[in-house]
Design a protein around this motif. Structure first.
Motif, PDB file in Angstrom:
ATOM      1  N   GLY A 109      52.734  40.600  39.907  1.00  0.00           N
ATOM      2  CA  GLY A 109      52.977  39.177  40.132  1.00  0.00           C
ATOM      3  C   GLY A 109      51.970  38.567  41.095  1.00  0.00           C
ATOM      4  O   GLY A 109      51.916  37.350  41.243  1.00  0.00           O
ATOM      5  N   GLY A 110      51.168  39.406  41.741  1.00  0.00           N
ATOM      6  CA  GLY A 110      50.153  38.926  42.674  1.00  0.00           C
ATOM      7  C   GLY A 110      48.978  38.316  41.924  1.00  0.00           C
ATOM      8  O   GLY A 110      48.724  38.630  40.762  1.00  0.00           O
ATOM      9  N   LYS A 111      48.259  37.453  42.627  1.00  0.00           N
ATOM     10  CA  LYS A 111      47.183  36.707  41.987  1.00  0.00           C
ATOM     11  C   LYS A 111      45.822  37.153  42.515  1.00  0.00           C
ATOM     12  O   LYS A 111      45.723  37.577  43.671  1.00  0.00           O
ATOM     13  N   TYR A 112      44.811  37.054  41.698  1.00  0.00           N
ATOM     14  CA  TYR A 112      43.445  37.180  42.204  1.00  0.00           C
ATOM     15  C   TYR A 112      42.695  35.902  41.852  1.00  0.00           C
ATOM     16  O   TYR A 112      43.057  35.179  40.916  1.00  0.00           O
ATOM     17  N   SER A 121      39.368  36.893  46.228  1.00  0.00           N
ATOM     18  CA  SER A 121      40.612  37.267  46.910  1.00  0.00           C
ATOM     19  C   SER A 121      41.519  37.998  45.929  1.00  0.00           C
ATOM     20  O   SER A 121      41.582  37.649  44.754  1.00  0.00           O
ATOM     21  N   VAL A 122      42.160  39.030  46.426  1.00  0.00           N
ATOM     22  CA  VAL A 122      42.989  39.883  45.574  1.00  0.00           C
ATOM     23  C   VAL A 122      44.329  40.140  46.259  1.00  0.00           C
ATOM     24  O   VAL A 122      44.371  40.551  47.413  1.00  0.00           O
ATOM     25  N   VAL A 168      47.490  46.203  34.241  1.00  0.00           N
ATOM     26  CA  VAL A 168      47.414  45.086  33.298  1.00  0.00           C
ATOM     27  C   VAL A 168      47.271  43.797  34.101  1.00  0.00           C
ATOM     28  O   VAL A 168      48.037  43.564  35.038  1.00  0.00           O
ATOM     29  N   PHE A 169      46.266  43.013  33.765  1.00  0.00           N
ATOM     30  CA  PHE A 169      46.110  41.725  34.438  1.00  0.00           C
ATOM     31  C   PHE A 169      45.603  40.668  33.472  1.00  0.00           C
ATOM     32  O   PHE A 169      44.998  40.988  32.448  1.00  0.00           O
ATOM     33  N   THR A 170      45.898  39.402  33.817  1.00  0.00           N
ATOM     34  CA  THR A 170      45.402  38.310  32.982  1.00  0.00           C
ATOM     35  C   THR A 170      44.077  37.822  33.546  1.00  0.00           C
ATOM     36  O   THR A 170      43.699  38.144  34.680  1.00  0.00           O
ATOM     37  N   ASP A 171      43.373  37.026  32.744  1.00  0.00           N
ATOM     38  CA  ASP A 171      42.038  36.562  33.074  1.00  0.00           C
ATOM     39  C   ASP A 171      41.910  35.148  32.498  1.00  0.00           C
ATOM     40  O   ASP A 171      42.119  34.949  31.306  1.00  0.00           O
ATOM     41  N   VAL A 177      37.461  32.151  38.340  1.00  0.00           N
ATOM     42  CA  VAL A 177      38.308  32.929  37.434  1.00  0.00           C
ATOM     43  C   VAL A 177      39.538  33.377  38.215  1.00  0.00           C
ATOM     44  O   VAL A 177      39.448  33.756  39.389  1.00  0.00           O
ATOM     45  N   THR A 178      40.698  33.304  37.554  1.00  0.00           N
ATOM     46  CA  THR A 178      41.927  33.745  38.203  1.00  0.00           C
ATOM     47  C   THR A 178      42.751  34.579  37.235  1.00  0.00           C
ATOM     48  O   THR A 178      42.456  34.631  36.037  1.00  0.00           O
ATOM     49  N   GLY A 179      43.760  35.233  37.778  1.00  0.00           N
ATOM     50  CA  GLY A 179      44.646  36.019  36.933  1.00  0.00           C
ATOM     51  C   GLY A 179      45.787  36.579  37.748  1.00  0.00           C
ATOM     52  O   GLY A 179      45.817  36.462  38.979  1.00  0.00           O
ATOM     53  N   ILE A 180      46.735  37.167  37.033  1.00  0.00           N
ATOM     54  CA  ILE A 180      47.920  37.742  37.677  1.00  0.00           C
ATOM     55  C   ILE A 180      48.030  39.206  37.279  1.00  0.00           C
ATOM     56  O   ILE A 180      47.778  39.550  36.116  1.00  0.00           O
ATOM     57  N   TYR A 181      48.373  40.033  38.249  1.00  0.00           N
ATOM     58  CA  TYR A 181      48.615  41.442  37.936  1.00  0.00           C
ATOM     59  C   TYR A 181      49.991  41.584  37.293  1.00  0.00           C
ATOM     60  O   TYR A 181      51.000  41.241  37.896  1.00  0.00           O
ATOM     61  N   LYS A 182      50.008  42.057  36.061  1.00  0.00           N
ATOM     62  CA  LYS A 182      51.258  42.143  35.287  1.00  0.00           C
ATOM     63  C   LYS A 182      51.919  43.507  35.421  1.00  0.00           C
ATOM     64  O   LYS A 182      53.133  43.634  35.361  1.00  0.00           O
ATOM     65  N   LYS A 183      51.074  44.538  35.530  1.00  0.00           N
ATOM     66  CA  LYS A 183      51.632  45.893  35.559  1.00  0.00           C
ATOM     67  C   LYS A 183      50.731  46.758  36.423  1.00  0.00           C
ATOM     68  O   LYS A 183      49.506  46.722  36.252  1.00  0.00           O
ATOM     69  N   ILE A 184      51.340  47.484  37.328  1.00  0.00           N
ATOM     70  CA  ILE A 184      50.561  48.384  38.182  1.00  0.00           C
ATOM     71  C   ILE A 184      51.251  49.742  38.219  1.00  0.00           C
ATOM     72  O   ILE A 184      52.339  49.882  38.775  1.00  0.00           O
ATOM     73  N   VAL A 185      50.664  50.727  37.583  1.00  0.00           N
ATOM     74  CA  VAL A 185      51.169  52.107  37.667  1.00  0.00           C
ATOM     75  C   VAL A 185      50.017  52.921  38.264  1.00  0.00           C
ATOM     76  O   VAL A 185      49.048  53.223  37.563  1.00  0.00           O
ATOM     77  N   PRO A 186      50.091  53.211  39.579  1.00  0.00           N
ATOM     78  CA  PRO A 186      48.957  53.835  40.268  1.00  0.00           C
ATOM     79  C   PRO A 186      48.351  55.013  39.506  1.00  0.00           C
ATOM     80  O   PRO A 186      49.064  55.874  38.984  1.00  0.00           O
ATOM     81  N   ASN A 187      47.032  55.002  39.423  1.00  0.00           N
ATOM     82  CA  ASN A 187      46.248  56.053  38.770  1.00  0.00           C
ATOM     83  C   ASN A 187      46.504  56.196  37.272  1.00  0.00           C
ATOM     84  O   ASN A 187      46.041  57.147  36.650  1.00  0.00           O
ATOM     85  N   ARG A 188      47.245  55.255  36.695  1.00  0.00           N
ATOM     86  CA  ARG A 188      47.575  55.365  35.272  1.00  0.00           C
ATOM     87  C   ARG A 188      47.249  54.097  34.490  1.00  0.00           C
ATOM     88  O   ARG A 188      46.475  54.129  33.542  1.00  0.00           O
TER      89      ARG A 188
END
Lengths: 167, 121
Positions: free
Chosen positions: A55-58, A49-50, A86-89, A72-83
């Motif tokens: 701040g969203g979780k997978y 699940s994504v 950053v996510f944790t694991d 395995v889980t993590g949080i999306y820290k930074k999302i700059v489309p096409n660039r």
């Protein structure tokens, strides 16, 4: 090289895709593509699940050939489309509560959380992807990094096969 | 995981401790057979059964049983010849000690035999 200290190593991989930046980016946000290329080789995803937003979780569960299941889980820290992404694991239980690496039978020197950075830029007719993987609480022990490095390269090769233009 | 080794005995102890674990024994055997392998290649040998290979490799490296050499992006592991010499020296010392004890035992038995022969007339 004999000695007591844990030797550490961050992972840095540069991969060139013969595909537009958008294709590579979409592969990272689309769970159906992630299921096809991400994770250790020879394993299959039982659940994935994504929640693709800052701040969203997978959360995913991968099953090894011997039947062993690892969450395995993590949080999306930074999302700059096409660039940049950053996510944790981190290893977790089925509810997404983080557990230490030892509970999945790994080295206690493996940090509780790792951080992945994906950087994309157009390169010639395709895309250059720079991938960084490092420990959050502490650096990763080099033996773990060595194994993860090979698995990551296999993942990125699988992605090549999925998104590159068929000539 | 001590950083300092005060004597060669503790180094041997660390080696023996590292090799006492069956997976680590198998890793050393695989390395002896194949010569040099990366961590991922070693993992392939244990693919199904053991997720803790990196931990075992670390213990082996810290004990001096294996050495790591950097080659481009990869690190290759091989058995440390010094470790084998160290173990050989240790078993050699043990054997010498046993030989001395057997010699002493032999002398005692010889003496007993002579005594009983003298008694028995």
């Amino acid at each position: 090289m004999k000695g007591g200290e844990v030797m550490t190593r961050d992972i840095e991989i540069t991969w060139i895709y013969d595909a537009p930046v958008e294709s590579v980016w979409n592969a990272w946000k689309d769970v159906n593509t992630l299921r096809q290329f991400w994770g250790p080789s020879g394993c299959k995803f039982i659940e994935f699940s994504v929640d693709f937003r800052v701040g969203g979780k997978y959360l995913y569960c991968t099953q090894f050939p011997d039947g062993r299941r690892v969450w395995v889980t993590g949080i999306y820290k930074k999302i700059v489309p096409n660039r940049e992404l950053v996510f944790t694991d981190a290893f977790s239980d089925e509810n997404g509560n983080i557990v230490p690496a030892t509970s999945v039978g790994l080295d206690p020197a493996v940090p509780l959380e790792r951080e992945a950075v994906v950087m994309l830029e157009p390169f010639q007719d395709g895309t250059k992807m720079k991938f960084l993987f490092r420990g959050v609480q502490r650096a990763m022990p080099e033996e773990h990094s060595d194994i993860a490095y090979t698995e990551l390269c296999k993942s990125f090769a699988r992605l090549s096969a999925i998104i590159e233009r068929k000539s | 995981m001590s950083k300092h080794k005060s004597s060669s005995e503790s180094a041997t102890g660390e080696l023996l401790q590292a090799l006492a674990e069956p997976t680590r024994q198998k890793i050393v055997e695989v390395l002896l057979k194949d010569g040099e392998l990366t961590a991922a290649q070693i993992c392939e040998h244990f693919r199904v059964s053991n997720p803790a290979i990196s931990q075992h490799l670390r213990v082996l490296r810290e004990s001096g049983a294996v050495v790591v050499e950097k080659r481009a992006q990869y690190r290759v592991y091989s058995v440390n010849p010094d470790a084998i010499v160290e173990l050989e020296n240790w078993t050699h010392a043990l054997r010498k000690m046993w030989e001395r004890r057997f010699e002493a035992l032999g002398r005692v038995l010889d003496k007993k035999r002579v005594e009983s022969e003298e008694k028995g007339g």
